[in-house]
Design a protein around this motif. Structure first.
Motif, PDB file in Angstrom:
ATOM      1  N   ILE A  12      19.602  57.788  13.697  1.00  0.00           N
ATOM      2  CA  ILE A  12      19.575  57.592  15.152  1.00  0.00           C
ATOM      3  C   ILE A  12      20.569  56.516  15.565  1.00  0.00           C
ATOM      4  CG2 ILE A  12      18.158  56.778  17.086  1.00  0.00           C
ATOM      5  CD1 ILE A  12      15.755  58.114  15.658  1.00  0.00           C
ATOM      6  N   ALA A  13      20.557  55.381  14.834  1.00  0.00           N
ATOM      7  CA  ALA A  13      21.480  54.284  15.156  1.00  0.00           C
ATOM      8  C   ALA A  13      22.923  54.708  14.952  1.00  0.00           C
ATOM      9  CB  ALA A  13      21.169  53.067  14.290  1.00  0.00           C
ATOM     10  N   GLY A  14      23.212  55.353  13.821  1.00  0.00           N
ATOM     11  CA  GLY A  14      24.584  55.780  13.530  1.00  0.00           C
ATOM     12  C   GLY A  14      25.109  56.784  14.535  1.00  0.00           C
ATOM     13  N   THR A  15      24.281  57.769  14.884  1.00  0.00           N
ATOM     14  CA  THR A  15      24.681  58.781  15.872  1.00  0.00           C
ATOM     15  C   THR A  15      24.941  58.130  17.227  1.00  0.00           C
ATOM     16  OG1 THR A  15      23.340  60.443  14.729  1.00  0.00           O
ATOM     17  CG2 THR A  15      24.021  60.935  16.984  1.00  0.00           C
ATOM     18  N   SER A  16      24.059  57.216  17.630  1.00  0.00           N
ATOM     19  CA  SER A  16      24.206  56.554  18.929  1.00  0.00           C
ATOM     20  C   SER A  16      25.454  55.687  18.981  1.00  0.00           C
ATOM     21  CB  SER A  16      22.969  55.705  19.227  1.00  0.00           C
ATOM     22  OG  SER A  16      21.812  56.510  19.288  1.00  0.00           O
ATOM     23  N   ILE A  17      25.760  54.998  17.881  1.00  0.00           N
ATOM     24  CA  ILE A  17      26.961  54.163  17.828  1.00  0.00           C
ATOM     25  C   ILE A  17      28.220  55.008  17.974  1.00  0.00           C
ATOM     26  CG2 ILE A  17      28.387  52.729  16.291  1.00  0.00           C
ATOM     27  CD1 ILE A  17      25.759  51.513  15.248  1.00  0.00           C
ATOM     28  N   ILE A  18      28.254  56.165  17.300  1.00  0.00           N
ATOM     29  CA  ILE A  18      29.428  57.046  17.374  1.00  0.00           C
ATOM     30  C   ILE A  18      29.563  57.639  18.775  1.00  0.00           C
ATOM     31  CG2 ILE A  18      30.424  59.205  16.516  1.00  0.00           C
ATOM     32  CD1 ILE A  18      29.146  58.465  13.771  1.00  0.00           C
ATOM     33  N   ILE A  19      28.445  58.077  19.368  1.00  0.00           N
ATOM     34  CA  ILE A  19      28.469  58.593  20.738  1.00  0.00           C
ATOM     35  C   ILE A  19      28.975  57.511  21.688  1.00  0.00           C
ATOM     36  CG2 ILE A  19      27.013  59.322  22.684  1.00  0.00           C
ATOM     37  CD1 ILE A  19      25.265  60.794  20.618  1.00  0.00           C
ATOM     38  N   MET A  20      28.485  56.293  21.490  1.00  0.00           N
ATOM     39  CA  MET A  20      28.888  55.169  22.338  1.00  0.00           C
ATOM     40  C   MET A  20      30.381  54.885  22.200  1.00  0.00           C
ATOM     41  SD  MET A  20      27.180  51.401  22.255  1.00  0.00           S
ATOM     42  CE  MET A  20      27.603  51.289  20.520  1.00  0.00           C
ATOM     43  N   ALA A  21      30.901  54.958  20.977  1.00  0.00           N
ATOM     44  CA  ALA A  21      32.323  54.706  20.749  1.00  0.00           C
ATOM     45  C   ALA A  21      33.187  55.759  21.442  1.00  0.00           C
ATOM     46  CB  ALA A  21      32.611  54.687  19.246  1.00  0.00           C
ATOM     47  N   LEU A  22      32.768  57.017  21.376  1.00  0.00           N
ATOM     48  CA  LEU A  22      33.514  58.091  22.034  1.00  0.00           C
ATOM     49  C   LEU A  22      33.468  57.939  23.552  1.00  0.00           C
ATOM     50  CD1 LEU A  22      32.360  61.130  19.832  1.00  0.00           C
ATOM     51  CD2 LEU A  22      34.606  60.003  19.798  1.00  0.00           C
ATOM     52  N   ALA A  23      32.293  57.585  24.070  1.00  0.00           N
ATOM     53  CA  ALA A  23      32.159  57.383  25.520  1.00  0.00           C
ATOM     54  C   ALA A  23      32.992  56.198  25.995  1.00  0.00           C
ATOM     55  CB  ALA A  23      30.690  57.180  25.875  1.00  0.00           C
ATOM     56  N   ALA A  24      33.042  55.129  25.181  1.00  0.00           N
ATOM     57  CA  ALA A  24      33.834  53.950  25.541  1.00  0.00           C
ATOM     58  C   ALA A  24      35.324  54.267  25.535  1.00  0.00           C
ATOM     59  CB  ALA A  24      33.542  52.806  24.570  1.00  0.00           C
ATOM     60  N   PHE A  25      35.748  55.076  24.564  1.00  0.00           N
ATOM     61  CA  PHE A  25      37.153  55.476  24.514  1.00  0.00           C
ATOM     62  C   PHE A  25      37.530  56.257  25.768  1.00  0.00           C
ATOM     63  CE2 PHE A  25      40.286  58.803  23.555  1.00  0.00           C
ATOM     64  CZ  PHE A  25      41.378  58.009  23.214  1.00  0.00           C
ATOM     65  N   PHE A  26      36.624  57.139  26.217  1.00  0.00           N
ATOM     66  CA  PHE A  26      36.914  57.920  27.418  1.00  0.00           C
ATOM     67  C   PHE A  26      36.869  57.054  28.672  1.00  0.00           C
ATOM     68  CE2 PHE A  26      35.120  60.206  31.082  1.00  0.00           C
ATOM     69  CZ  PHE A  26      36.161  61.103  31.326  1.00  0.00           C
ATOM     70  N   SER A  27      35.750  56.326  28.849  1.00  0.00           N
ATOM     71  CA  SER A  27      35.535  55.596  30.105  1.00  0.00           C
ATOM     72  C   SER A  27      36.493  54.433  30.283  1.00  0.00           C
ATOM     73  CB  SER A  27      34.084  55.095  30.181  1.00  0.00           C
ATOM     74  OG  SER A  27      33.214  56.166  30.412  1.00  0.00           O
ATOM     75  N   TYR A  28      36.657  53.631  29.230  1.00  0.00           N
ATOM     76  CA  TYR A  28      37.507  52.449  29.376  1.00  0.00           C
ATOM     77  C   TYR A  28      38.926  52.704  28.871  1.00  0.00           C
ATOM     78  CZ  TYR A  28      38.996  47.603  29.514  1.00  0.00           C
ATOM     79  OH  TYR A  28      39.678  46.440  29.812  1.00  0.00           O
ATOM     80  N   GLY A  29      39.034  53.258  27.667  1.00  0.00           N
ATOM     81  CA  GLY A  29      40.351  53.438  27.070  1.00  0.00           C
ATOM     82  C   GLY A  29      41.217  54.453  27.787  1.00  0.00           C
ATOM     83  N   PHE A  30      40.592  55.496  28.354  1.00  0.00           N
ATOM     84  CA  PHE A  30      41.369  56.550  29.016  1.00  0.00           C
ATOM     85  C   PHE A  30      41.327  56.423  30.541  1.00  0.00           C
ATOM     86  CE2 PHE A  30      41.362  60.942  30.841  1.00  0.00           C
ATOM     87  CZ  PHE A  30      42.725  61.167  30.714  1.00  0.00           C
ATOM     88  N   VAL A  31      40.130  56.541  31.131  1.00  0.00           N
ATOM     89  CA  VAL A  31      40.033  56.597  32.595  1.00  0.00           C
ATOM     90  C   VAL A  31      40.333  55.246  33.230  1.00  0.00           C
ATOM     91  CG1 VAL A  31      38.587  57.179  34.565  1.00  0.00           C
ATOM     92  CG2 VAL A  31      38.335  58.443  32.427  1.00  0.00           C
ATOM     93  N   HIS A  32      39.602  54.212  32.843  1.00  0.00           N
ATOM     94  CA  HIS A  32      39.747  52.906  33.487  1.00  0.00           C
ATOM     95  C   HIS A  32      41.164  52.369  33.355  1.00  0.00           C
ATOM     96  CE1 HIS A  32      37.610  49.488  35.317  1.00  0.00           C
ATOM     97  NE2 HIS A  32      38.507  48.735  34.698  1.00  0.00           N
ATOM     98  N   GLU A  33      41.718  52.468  32.160  1.00  0.00           N
ATOM     99  CA  GLU A  33      43.063  51.941  31.930  1.00  0.00           C
ATOM    100  C   GLU A  33      44.129  52.712  32.701  1.00  0.00           C
ATOM    101  OE1 GLU A  33      44.242  49.350  30.198  1.00  0.00           O
ATOM    102  OE2 GLU A  33      42.253  48.621  29.658  1.00  0.00           O
ATOM    103  N   SER A  34      43.880  54.003  32.949  1.00  0.00           N
ATOM    104  CA  SER A  34      44.878  54.806  33.662  1.00  0.00           C
ATOM    105  C   SER A  34      44.761  54.683  35.178  1.00  0.00           C
ATOM    106  CB  SER A  34      44.759  56.283  33.258  1.00  0.00           C
ATOM    107  OG  SER A  34      43.481  56.797  33.610  1.00  0.00           O
ATOM    108  N   LEU A  35      43.560  54.409  35.700  1.00  0.00           N
ATOM    109  CA  LEU A  35      43.364  54.343  37.144  1.00  0.00           C
ATOM    110  C   LEU A  35      43.563  52.942  37.712  1.00  0.00           C
ATOM    111  CD1 LEU A  35      40.229  56.635  37.721  1.00  0.00           C
ATOM    112  CD2 LEU A  35      42.647  57.241  37.909  1.00  0.00           C
ATOM    113  N   VAL A  36      43.151  51.931  36.967  1.00  0.00           N
ATOM    114  CA  VAL A  36      43.169  50.559  37.485  1.00  0.00           C
ATOM    115  C   VAL A  36      44.474  49.869  37.098  1.00  0.00           C
ATOM    116  CG1 VAL A  36      42.015  48.313  37.487  1.00  0.00           C
ATOM    117  CG2 VAL A  36      40.658  50.425  37.345  1.00  0.00           C
ATOM    118  N   VAL A  37      45.206  49.412  38.101  1.00  0.00           N
ATOM    119  CA  VAL A  37      46.454  48.666  37.893  1.00  0.00           C
ATOM    120  C   VAL A  37      46.179  47.212  38.257  1.00  0.00           C
ATOM    121  CG1 VAL A  37      48.889  48.443  38.480  1.00  0.00           C
ATOM    122  CG2 VAL A  37      47.806  50.714  38.455  1.00  0.00           C
TER     123      VAL A  37
END
Length: 234
Positions: A12-37
């Motif tokens: 459960i912990a391992g799956t949640s950590i991986i899901i969290m890492a993928l979500a963070a890559f999308f939300s912050y690494g991709f969307v936030h970094e591309s929209l916010v100047v």
């Protein structure tokens, strides 16, 4: 909680950590970094108002991260409790405190969404003011989240120390977790209280990038693949 096996809690912990890492890559690494100047309210406003669906996706990603963090706090406590119950409990509480701070930060993004979509309620305000308010709340998100990451670093410090006491968790993962905790604490203390040293913060980011990424993600993969498994008999 006591009936949950170590293997199940590790998965459960391992799956949640991986899901969290993928979500963070999308939300912050991709969307936030591309929209916010940074420092450019007009461009940021244009980027977000023309990509509302993408920005909503970012907020949804942060909600997934928030829920995953709470699950990880619970599951890691179950998994690490046999090693050191008191420190495992402290680590769980620190992660829950971090999750609370992250939740407060996400509220700033919801305000940004309202500023970008509520054309009638904001009709009496000049567009330049709306843009400034939007950038202010985005900065508030970053600042609040940064404070939360100091607490998250303290959480990783406890997890790394408890993992170091275990005979089954690889020492390299424990050391990476400890290095990651130091990185989070130093970098985000600097971002919060010593913003004038931007160049130093950039160097610290580069120095601690590998352990910060590999520490928790590596731990998550190990938990998912091998955590809680009984050693094979000869």
């Amino acid at each position: 909680m006591a009936t949950l096996s170590e293997r199940k809690s590790a998965v459960i912990a391992g799956t949640s950590i991986i899901i969290m890492a993928l979500a963070a890559f999308f939300s912050y690494g991709f969307v936030h970094e591309s929209l916010v100047v940074t420092g450019d309210a007009s461009t940021t406003y244009t980027n977000i108002t023309t990509s509302i669906s993408l920005f909503k996706g970012e907020i949804f990603g942060w909600l997934i991260i928030l829920i995953s963090d709470i699950i990880v706090a619970w599951a890691l406590y179950i998994f690490l409790k046999p090693i050191n119950k008191s420190l495992s409990l402290l680590a769980a509480w620190l992660r829950l405190i971090y999750s609370t701070i992250l939740g407060i930060a996400i509220l700033s993004l919801i305000v940004v969404l309202l500023l970008a979509t509520d054309s009638t309620g904001l009709s009496v305000i000049k567009i330049e003011q709306v843009q400034s308010f939007m950038l202010l709340f985005l900065q508030a998100f970053e600042a609040i989240w940064s404070i939360g990451l100091i607490v998250f670093g303290a959480h990783l410090l406890m997890i790394g120390y408890v993992a170091l006491q275990s005979s089954s968790i690889p020492k390299v993962i424990s050391i990476l977790l400890l290095l990651a905790s130091i990185g989070y604490i130093i970098i985000h203390l600097s971002k919060t209280f010593f913003t004038q040293y931007d160049s130093l913060i950039a160097i610290l980011n580069l120095v601690f990038m590998l352990p910060m990424v590999a520490g928790e993600l590596g731990f998550g993969i190990w938990l998912l693949v091998k955590g809680g498994k009984l050693p094979k008999r000869a």
